[in-house]
Design a protein around this motif. Structure first.
Motif, PDB file in Angstrom:
ATOM      1  N   PRO A   1      36.728  32.103 -16.563  1.00  0.00           N
ATOM      2  CA  PRO A   1      37.674  32.713 -17.221  1.00  0.00           C
ATOM      3  C   PRO A   1      37.441  33.110 -18.580  1.00  0.00           C
ATOM      4  O   PRO A   1      38.067  34.110 -19.161  1.00  0.00           O
ATOM      5  CB  PRO A   1      38.880  31.630 -17.251  1.00  0.00           C
TER       6      PRO A   1
ATOM      7  N   PHE B   1      41.649  37.639  -9.500  1.00  0.00           N
ATOM      8  CA  PHE B   1      40.097  37.844  -9.843  1.00  0.00           C
ATOM      9  C   PHE B   1      39.733  39.162  -9.355  1.00  0.00           C
ATOM     10  O   PHE B   1      40.125  39.714  -8.181  1.00  0.00           O
ATOM     11  CB  PHE B   1      39.105  36.920  -9.009  1.00  0.00           C
TER      12      PHE B   1
ATOM     13  N   GLN C   1      39.622  33.133  -6.876  1.00  0.00           N
ATOM     14  CA  GLN C   1      38.156  33.262  -7.092  1.00  0.00           C
ATOM     15  C   GLN C   1      37.444  33.095  -5.944  1.00  0.00           C
ATOM     16  O   GLN C   1      36.357  34.027  -5.717  1.00  0.00           O
ATOM     17  CB  GLN C   1      37.882  32.722  -8.191  1.00  0.00           C
TER      18      GLN C   1
ATOM     19  N   PRO D   1      37.722  37.527 -14.085  1.00  0.00           N
ATOM     20  CA  PRO D   1      39.085  37.115 -14.190  1.00  0.00           C
ATOM     21  C   PRO D   1      39.844  38.505 -14.360  1.00  0.00           C
ATOM     22  O   PRO D   1      39.434  39.487 -15.017  1.00  0.00           O
ATOM     23  CB  PRO D   1      39.350  36.211 -15.378  1.00  0.00           C
ATOM     24  N   HIS D   2      41.196  38.411 -13.702  1.00  0.00           N
ATOM     25  CA  HIS D   2      42.019  39.796 -13.739  1.00  0.00           C
ATOM     26  C   HIS D   2      43.282  39.237 -13.905  1.00  0.00           C
ATOM     27  O   HIS D   2      43.696  38.014 -13.439  1.00  0.00           O
ATOM     28  CB  HIS D   2      41.766  40.471 -12.596  1.00  0.00           C
TER      29      HIS D   2
END
Length: 73
Positions: A54, A14, A31, A9-10
């Motif tokens: 996540p 992603f 994703q 996760p970002h």
């Protein structure tokens, strides 16, 4: 054998990161897209792909190189 790839996760969606790298190789919004990119890199480097939830937990992994646990058959 290259670096294992991680889909994580970002804040912007992603990220695909090589094992031990601080900086993401790519950041994308979904994703699914991150998995496709990570899979291509892992295949090219004959390494493994780790897909994280996540919460950081690994939900799946695929091996594209020297599999330490090959299927028996």
């Amino acid at each position: 054998m290259g670096k294992n790839q991680h889909v994580v996760p970002h804040k912007d969606g992603f990220a695909v990161k090589g094992a031990g790298n601080e900086k993401a190789t790519r950041v994308v919004s979904t994703q699914k897209e991150a998995i496709q990119i990570g899979r291509e890199i892992a295949k090219n480097q004959e390494s493994e792909l780790f897909i994280h939830r996540p919460n950081g937990q690994i939900r799946a992994r695929d091996s594209y190189g020297n599999d330490p646990h090959p299927p028996k058959g």
